[in-house]
Design an enzyme around this catalytic site. Structure first.
Site, PDB file in Angstrom:
ATOM      1  N   ASP A  99      41.071  37.426  49.141  1.00  0.00           N
ATOM      2  CA  ASP A  99      41.219  38.272  48.645  1.00  0.00           C
ATOM      3  C   ASP A  99      41.644  39.689  49.424  1.00  0.00           C
ATOM      4  O   ASP A  99      39.781  39.416  49.055  1.00  0.00           O
ATOM      5  CB  ASP A  99      40.578  37.806  46.718  1.00  0.00           C
ATOM      6  CG  ASP A  99      40.867  38.508  45.156  1.00  0.00           C
ATOM      7  OD1 ASP A  99      41.767  39.580  45.724  1.00  0.00           O
ATOM      8  OD2 ASP A  99      40.803  37.910  44.917  1.00  0.00           O
ATOM      9  N   ASP A 200      43.996  42.853  45.457  1.00  0.00           N
ATOM     10  CA  ASP A 200      43.857  43.098  44.456  1.00  0.00           C
ATOM     11  C   ASP A 200      44.854  44.513  43.820  1.00  0.00           C
ATOM     12  O   ASP A 200      44.857  45.321  44.348  1.00  0.00           O
ATOM     13  CB  ASP A 200      42.284  43.148  44.317  1.00  0.00           C
ATOM     14  CG  ASP A 200      41.425  43.859  42.965  1.00  0.00           C
ATOM     15  OD1 ASP A 200      41.450  42.934  42.166  1.00  0.00           O
ATOM     16  OD2 ASP A 200      41.259  45.096  42.854  1.00  0.00           O
ATOM     17  N   GLU A 242      48.977  41.201  42.720  1.00  0.00           N
ATOM     18  CA  GLU A 242      48.456  42.199  41.312  1.00  0.00           C
ATOM     19  C   GLU A 242      49.019  43.385  40.954  1.00  0.00           C
ATOM     20  O   GLU A 242      48.863  44.240  41.526  1.00  0.00           O
ATOM     21  CB  GLU A 242      46.891  41.852  41.105  1.00  0.00           C
ATOM     22  CG  GLU A 242      46.529  41.899  39.281  1.00  0.00           C
ATOM     23  CD  GLU A 242      44.577  42.225  39.709  1.00  0.00           C
ATOM     24  OE1 GLU A 242      44.815  42.290  38.793  1.00  0.00           O
ATOM     25  OE2 GLU A 242      44.183  42.958  40.690  1.00  0.00           O
ATOM     26  N   HIS A 316      40.394  34.476  36.992  1.00  0.00           N
ATOM     27  CA  HIS A 316      38.793  35.276  37.001  1.00  0.00           C
ATOM     28  C   HIS A 316      38.896  36.429  35.957  1.00  0.00           C
ATOM     29  O   HIS A 316      37.675  36.807  35.245  1.00  0.00           O
ATOM     30  CB  HIS A 316      37.972  35.719  38.303  1.00  0.00           C
ATOM     31  CG  HIS A 316      38.958  36.815  38.929  1.00  0.00           C
ATOM     32  ND1 HIS A 316      40.083  36.418  39.900  1.00  0.00           N
ATOM     33  CD2 HIS A 316      38.648  38.176  39.140  1.00  0.00           C
ATOM     34  CE1 HIS A 316      40.879  37.992  39.466  1.00  0.00           C
ATOM     35  NE2 HIS A 316      39.981  38.705  39.803  1.00  0.00           N
ATOM     36  N   ASP A 317      39.558  37.020  35.710  1.00  0.00           N
ATOM     37  CA  ASP A 317      39.734  38.379  35.112  1.00  0.00           C
ATOM     38  C   ASP A 317      39.726  37.316  33.245  1.00  0.00           C
ATOM     39  O   ASP A 317      40.020  38.797  32.515  1.00  0.00           O
ATOM     40  CB  ASP A 317      40.475  39.634  35.076  1.00  0.00           C
ATOM     41  CG  ASP A 317      39.366  40.311  36.330  1.00  0.00           C
ATOM     42  OD1 ASP A 317      38.601  39.807  36.404  1.00  0.00           O
ATOM     43  OD2 ASP A 317      40.678  40.779  36.886  1.00  0.00           O
TER      44      ASP A 317
END
Length: 543
Positions: A99, A200, A242, A316-317
């Protein structure tokens, strides 16, 4: 058939390292802990691990504020541990997907430390600065974490831009030296053997703050094509961006089959369907099921042959899907399996978030037990504006990011087998009932349902490359579709809700179909689906 790629045919497992497995008793998950659980992941059948950030970081935003792109944060281990993880995973046929945060850095990255020293410093232009007066930001751009996106630096007489935390200054992609630094760093990781990168908020790198443009800036795809040409195209990598603002047309640019940009993107249109339109994610609304079917089907059909989908319910969000759109009470097992069946039958690369394969659920903690900066800022801001405590907590229970970040539930021992110490965030109290050990011993568990779905994907190309067609688009309870490839037809039937329902399919779909997988053990009834029932059938073309 579409161009074949390994990242189309695999299933990716996302690990949030802080919460996966602690090896040294400090209450924080780490790389040696992940290595110790690789056999579990190999048993599940996944082919890649997406590893949330492990680079050195002050942890202002749980690692999404990187202070050294070429080193591992000591809380997770060492660079040697990372090299060993890449090697040990590779021995099990598992790639490591890192990431990377390329839109912003930590304010403790040496580049920014230098940038603040003077306007003439060579690193000053690595970030986005604007002249101004104290108390009068350049414009009204807001931080995603609340407040202004501009921070005053009195010794320079300037503001710097931070679309996230004040400790996450935005990088200036217009500066070619910044891009060169990023390319050198990515190639360094490629040479270490990583199998890909998750990028990200990559759709923010081409921001034009003076025009109030943050996502999808005019130069975005120029930057990504240059990035890909200089780095990703050197190897056969999985790259996923993302992209909260992506549409199918934009996704076709990102994921062009010519490989000029990325493998795929995470798009989030379906994720916003249970919030009030035009409001924030915290402003809750009932899920519009017909819209969910329409949105997922749109991405299936519009990307056909022109781009590639990522398939996910969790990350994770996001809150736990079984609590969000399933039933985490009486029908937890059935609804978790149904949601998995629905997703894994679609075209795209499926992503499994840690604990999803166990049906892990949301939590309800007092506010002092939460750790997420976004959630805590939300609570402070809304209660300060007069929102009732109970109303704010209801939003946090439903949508808070810490729902996904509680420790992985390995067994029924204290702290769920996650740590021998005190965990950084509380373990979900239901770990004695929901854990990996119990499910691995139960052939009818959610874990084994995921194993079977992943195995079926490997065995049948129709799962990967088959054409998609939505059935029963106006049915208010049933999500049904087919996938077709080279004479094979896959039929997926899912009851999204908790009551018996009836349905009718075209007669041609009923002939010679073999049941592949179901979430009820007994014989299914024709034309009826029980609460949260899910089935997959396969038929071969008849000569």
């Amino acid at each position: 058939m579409q161009q074949q790629k390994w990242w189309k045919e695999t299933v990716v497992y996302q690990i949030y390292p802080r919460s996966f497995q602690d090896s040294d008793g400090d209450g924080i998950g780490d790389l040696p802990g992940i290595i110790s659980r690789l056999d579990y992941l190999a048993e599940l059948g996944i082919g890649a691990i997406w590893l949330s950030p492990v680079c050195k970081s002050p942890q202002d935003d749980n690692g999404y504020d990187i202070s050294d792109y070429r080193d591992i944060d000591p809380m997770f281990g060492t660079l040697a541990d990372m090299e060993r993880l890449i090697e040990e995973a590779g021995r099990r046929g598992i790639q490591i997907v890192m990431d990377l945060v390329l839109n912003h850095s930590s304010d403790e990255l040496p580049w920014f430390v230098e940038a603040k020293k003077s306007r003439d410093n060579p690193y000053h232009d690595y970030y986005v600065w604007r002249d101004g007066e104290p108390g009068s930001p350049p414009n009204g751009l807001g931080s995603i974490f609340g407040g202004s996106a501009w921070e005053w630096v009195p010794e320079l007489g300037q503001y710097y831009l931070h679309l996230f935390s004040v400790k996450q200054p935005d990088l200036n992609w217009e500066n070619p030296r910044v891009r060169e630094e990023i390319y050198d760093m990515i190639n360094w990781w490629i040479d270490k053997g990583v199998g890909g990168f998750r990028l990200d908020v990559i759709d923010l790198i081409a921001k034009e703050p003076d025009r109030m443009i943050t996502g999808n800036g005019p130069k975005l795809h120029d930057y990504i094509r240059e990035l890909s040409e200089r780095t990703f195209r050197r190897a056969d990598l999985l790259t996923v961006g993302e992209t909260w603002g992506a549409t199918p047309d934009i996704a076709k640019l990102y994921s062009n089959p010519d490989g000029s940009e990325l493998s795929m993107v995470f798009q989030f249109e379906h994720i916003g369907l249970d919030e009030k339109e035009g409001w924030s994610k915290w402003d809750l609304a009932p899920l519009d099921f017909l819209r969910l079917k329409a949105v997922l089907s749109k991405w299936q059909t519009e990307l056909k042959g022109e781009a590639w989908n990522s398939l996910f319910w969790n990350n994770h969000d996001l809150p736990r899907i079984v609590s969000r759109w399933g039933n985490d009470g009486a029908y937890r097992v059935q609804s978790a399996k149904m949601l998995a069946t629905l997703l894994h039958g679609m075209q795209g690369t499926p992503y499994v978030y840690q604990g999803e394969e166990l049906g892990m659920t949301n939590v309800r903690y007092p506010i002092e037990d939460y750790r997420d900066i976004e959630l805590l800022n939300l609570y402070k801001e809304r209660t300060g504006r007069g929102y009732p405590h109970e109303e704010v907590m209801a939003s946090i229970y439903a949508k808070g990011r810490d729902n996904a970040r509680t420790p992985m539930q390995w067994d029924a021992t204290p702290q769920a087998g996650f740590t021998a110490g005190e965990p950084w965030i509380r373990v979900n109290p239901n770990y004695a009932d929901i854990n990996a050990d119990a499910q691995r011993d139960d052939p009818d568990s959610i874990f084994h349902h995921y194993r079977q779905l992943i195995s079926l994907r490997k065995a049948h190309k129709v799962f990967v490359y088959g054409d998609y067609e939505l059935l029963l688009p106006e049915h208010r309870d049933v999500f049904a579709y087919t996938r077709k490839l080279d004479g094979e037809t896959l039929l997926v039937l899912c009851n999204f809700y908790g009551a018996d329902v009836t349905f009718e399919l075209p007669e041609t779909l009923s002939r010679d179909m073999r049941l592949l997988i179901a979430n009820y053990a007994d014989e299914p009834q024709r034309g009826t689906l029980r609460p949260y029932e899910a089935r997959m059938y396969l038929a071969q073309a008849q000569d």
